[in-house]
Design a protein around this motif. Sequence first.
Motif, PDB file in Angstrom:
ATOM      1  N   ASP A 192       5.336  -8.090  -8.052  1.00 29.10           N
ATOM      2  CA  ASP A 192       4.973  -7.133  -8.640  1.00 29.10           C
ATOM      3  C   ASP A 192       4.795  -5.580  -7.519  1.00 29.10           C
ATOM      4  OD1 ASP A 192       4.618  -8.021 -11.466  1.00 29.10           O
ATOM      5  OD2 ASP A 192       3.460  -8.413 -11.129  1.00 29.10           O
ATOM      6  N   ARG A 193       4.421  -6.337  -6.232  1.00 31.09           N
ATOM      7  CA  ARG A 193       4.290  -5.503  -5.310  1.00 31.09           C
ATOM      8  C   ARG A 193       4.943  -5.136  -4.996  1.00 31.09           C
ATOM      9  NH1 ARG A 193       1.056  -6.026   0.625  1.00 31.09           N
ATOM     10  NH2 ARG A 193       1.613  -4.886   1.290  1.00 31.09           N
ATOM     11  N   LEU A 194       6.591  -5.779  -5.068  1.00 28.31           N
ATOM     12  CA  LEU A 194       7.427  -4.935  -4.227  1.00 28.31           C
ATOM     13  C   LEU A 194       7.902  -3.460  -5.532  1.00 28.31           C
ATOM     14  CD1 LEU A 194       9.223  -7.893  -2.630  1.00 28.31           C
ATOM     15  CD2 LEU A 194       8.469  -6.165  -1.773  1.00 28.31           C
ATOM     16  N   LEU A 195       7.963  -4.463  -6.747  1.00 29.39           N
ATOM     17  CA  LEU A 195       7.965  -3.347  -7.531  1.00 29.39           C
ATOM     18  C   LEU A 195       7.544  -2.146  -7.381  1.00 29.39           C
ATOM     19  CD1 LEU A 195       9.058  -5.509 -10.800  1.00 29.39           C
ATOM     20  CD2 LEU A 195      10.432  -3.861  -9.383  1.00 29.39           C
ATOM     21  N   GLU A 196       6.089  -1.844  -7.062  1.00 31.46           N
ATOM     22  CA  GLU A 196       5.671  -0.713  -6.823  1.00 31.46           C
ATOM     23  C   GLU A 196       5.528   0.500  -5.869  1.00 31.46           C
ATOM     24  OE1 GLU A 196       0.687   0.887  -6.079  1.00 31.46           O
ATOM     25  OE2 GLU A 196       0.629  -1.527  -7.013  1.00 31.46           O
ATOM     26  N   ARG A 197       5.914  -0.564  -5.128  1.00 35.27           N
ATOM     27  CA  ARG A 197       6.430  -0.091  -3.467  1.00 35.27           C
ATOM     28  C   ARG A 197       7.561   0.379  -2.886  1.00 35.27           C
ATOM     29  NH1 ARG A 197       1.870  -1.407  -0.215  1.00 35.27           N
ATOM     30  NH2 ARG A 197       3.050  -0.062   1.446  1.00 35.27           N
ATOM     31  N   VAL A 198       8.267  -0.413  -3.895  1.00 30.72           N
ATOM     32  CA  VAL A 198      10.081  -0.010  -2.930  1.00 30.72           C
ATOM     33  C   VAL A 198      10.214   0.505  -4.371  1.00 30.72           C
ATOM     34  CG1 VAL A 198      12.022  -1.153  -3.066  1.00 30.72           C
ATOM     35  CG2 VAL A 198       9.907  -1.879  -1.960  1.00 30.72           C
ATOM     36  N   TRP A 199      10.348  -0.321  -5.670  1.00 31.18           N
ATOM     37  CA  TRP A 199      11.018   1.460  -6.782  1.00 31.18           C
ATOM     38  C   TRP A 199       9.756   1.984  -7.132  1.00 31.18           C
ATOM     39  CZ3 TRP A 199      12.201  -3.782  -4.819  1.00 31.18           C
ATOM     40  CH2 TRP A 199      14.407  -4.112  -5.224  1.00 31.18           C
TER      41      TRP A 199
END
Length: 238
Positions: A192-199
Amino acid sequence: MAETHVLFVEDDDVIREATTLALERDGFVVTAMPDGLSGLESFRADRPDIALLDVMVPGMDGVSLCRRIRDESTVPVIMLSARADSIDVVLGLEAGADDYVTKPFDGSVLVARIRAVLRRFGHAGGSQNGGPGGGAGEGQDAERGVLSFGDLEVDTEGMEVRKAGAAVALTPTEMRLLLEFSSAPGTVLSRDRLLERVWDYDWGGDTRVVDVHVQRLRTKIGQDRIETVRGFGYKLKA
């Protein structure tokens, strides 16, 4: 967005025309093609800023077209699929797509996803919320912004990656993903953090996007460099 050129490949006449009108109302310049072969020709002739590819198009399917585009360019690609659970989604991501949208879709949702991808590519030179400088690897040259993790070097200013001295070619999405990991080596980052920060998702998205991109990144920087922490996410081995 007035100057953003979108290549849209869709064989359904109604969807192609309606979506083209919706995108043009939002200020995009759209080139719409009905099949994969004409889509590839248009891509090579016009060099659009982003490509929207339906998975099931005649001549050359969207996955094959995505793969051909990725062989020649790092331009952002969004796949369009009629089924969220389709294996075609994963195949498209594995072929090099940066994101996907499920049909039928609302025009405003598609525009939001396009803009999110373009923001990500426009700011591929750094991570969000303060950039990638929060952590340190095994070695770090602060003046040059180079982080070292064993034989892996990440130049956060020059946006270059080298493994054992050899240059590693990453797409902007892969680069942003690596910047997130290298900003906090040894720290578990949730999907979820990667979805928010990268995507740039401010809502829960499909974690398959993260999983496939992590696997793509592993094949380029080393399979054992990014560790899976079951039930939690991934971490870069420091």
